[in-house]
Design an enzyme around this catalytic site. Sequence first.
Site, PDB file in Angstrom:
ATOM      1  N   CYS A   1     -10.227   3.966   2.740  1.00  0.00           N
ATOM      2  CA  CYS A   1      -9.314   4.305   1.642  1.00  0.00           C
ATOM      3  C   CYS A   1      -9.974   5.072   0.503  1.00  0.00           C
ATOM      4  CB  CYS A   1      -8.617   3.056   1.119  1.00  0.00           C
ATOM      5  SG  CYS A   1      -9.683   1.943   0.181  1.00  0.00           S
TER       6      CYS A   1
ATOM      7  N   MET B   1      -2.708  -2.288  -5.447  1.00  0.00           N
ATOM      8  CA  MET B   1      -4.039  -2.198  -6.052  1.00  0.00           C
ATOM      9  C   MET B   1      -4.367  -0.753  -6.388  1.00  0.00           C
ATOM     10  SD  MET B   1      -6.495  -4.555  -3.673  1.00  0.00           S
ATOM     11  CE  MET B   1      -6.560  -3.329  -2.382  1.00  0.00           C
TER      12      MET B   1
ATOM     13  N   SER C   1       0.813  -1.216   0.000  1.00  0.00           N
ATOM     14  CA  SER C   1       0.000   0.000   0.000  1.00  0.00           C
ATOM     15  C   SER C   1       0.846   1.265   0.000  1.00  0.00           C
ATOM     16  CB  SER C   1      -0.890   0.014   1.242  1.00  0.00           C
ATOM     17  OG  SER C   1      -0.077   0.109   2.402  1.00  0.00           O
ATOM     18  N   GLY C   2       2.168   1.104   0.126  1.00  0.00           N
ATOM     19  CA  GLY C   2       3.022   2.282   0.251  1.00  0.00           C
ATOM     20  C   GLY C   2       3.196   2.707   1.691  1.00  0.00           C
ATOM     21  N   GLY C   3       2.690   1.894   2.617  1.00  0.00           N
ATOM     22  CA  GLY C   3       2.823   2.189   4.042  1.00  0.00           C
ATOM     23  C   GLY C   3       3.957   1.404   4.679  1.00  0.00           C
ATOM     24  N   VAL C   4       4.184   1.666   5.961  1.00  0.00           N
ATOM     25  CA  VAL C   4       5.276   1.022   6.698  1.00  0.00           C
ATOM     26  C   VAL C   4       5.071  -0.487   6.808  1.00  0.00           C
ATOM     27  CG1 VAL C   4       6.523   0.947   8.892  1.00  0.00           C
ATOM     28  CG2 VAL C   4       5.607   3.107   8.074  1.00  0.00           C
TER      29      VAL C   4
ATOM     30  N   GLY D   1       0.240  -6.871   5.138  1.00  0.00           N
ATOM     31  CA  GLY D   1       0.859  -6.338   6.358  1.00  0.00           C
ATOM     32  C   GLY D   1      -0.076  -6.317   7.544  1.00  0.00           C
TER      33      GLY D   1
ATOM     34  N   CYS E   1     -13.901  -5.911   1.623  1.00  0.00           N
ATOM     35  CA  CYS E   1     -12.760  -5.746   0.715  1.00  0.00           C
ATOM     36  C   CYS E   1     -11.712  -6.835   0.941  1.00  0.00           C
ATOM     37  CB  CYS E   1     -12.136  -4.365   0.914  1.00  0.00           C
ATOM     38  SG  CYS E   1     -10.645  -4.111  -0.063  1.00  0.00           S
TER      39      CYS E   1
END
Length: 364
Positions: free
Chosen positions: A204, A36, A12-15, A130, A106
Amino acid sequence: MEINNRVAIGMSGGVDSSVAAYLLKKQGFDVIGLTMRVWVDHEAKAFDSDKSCCSLKATQDAKKVAEILGIPHYTVDLSKIFYDKIVNYFVNEYLKGRTPNPCVLCNRQIKFGELLEKAFELGAYYIATGHYVRKEYDEKTKRYLLKKGIDSSKDQSYVLYRLTQKQLEHALFPLGNYKKEEIRALAEELKLPVAKKPESQEICFIPDNDYSGLIKRQVKDEIKPGEFRDVHGKFLGYHKGIIHYTIGQRRGLGLSSDRPLYVVDIDVKNNVVVVGHQEDVWGEELISSNNNFISIEKLEKEMKVTAKIRYTAKEEEAIIKPYEEDKVLVKFLKPQRAITPGQSVVFYDKDVVVGGGIIERKLK
């Protein structure tokens, strides 16, 4: 499909997902990063917010991390199916006077549904995320178990209770045995560009958190003002449309009273929002439908569990038993505040997810 060591991880581009990708690679997996692209409300005020997990920046961050880790990265456009299955569901539930949790749907239909199919196309046997949860296989029952993550403050088992046995077979959760602070520290140690990135708090596809704004833009003329009535049927004033209200809500009612008023029921048929006092918001019994069980195949008899009625709620002792058709009767030992149709009730046996369902209605 033969078991292999290729895993596609949702990034997701997160940590969390970034470090999860690193951990999988370190464990010797052949890792592929997938991000996605989902439908997002472009008219939302905060559409380009860096905090949103669906922004262009988030996708760029995921790609950057994949480059640093030396893994291939693909963007998968699931915007149409996401809109059809998740956004439409979200809007329609609010129009029915219910308060949905779209993340639950989801996870089953998109992340561990469509994205898993994409993973298969790329030759992967596993899909990883994650999420802070653990998976085990029970040799005795021959079933995959979903267990809480060891970091109780970050446990995400509530939003994954709808996963099937097939989905769990192909799922990997690298963060389940870690605490959040360990993951952030590892991200900093690895000098990942997302190490200090704040967590996304909003749904989101609604980056500005304005649910009613999104719904109005989708359905326009279907939202009509109606009446506020008390629990005895007395008229108290007019409301702006049922999509603006949820069970237990106190703010934004615009009603004057000598005691605080709360939403206790939403009568969709008559377009009435029923309000009452604090004591009217509590209940002990509910019916859940559309149930999914993980640790057992089916609920066949009464069972003692702990259960919670929303993501942020505390688990409480309850008894669950089969109800008409495939529904479940849930009786809590202590009253619960704001039992809300549309939300999920999830059942636990210690740290194991038994299953759960969608709250249909409060009984008493």
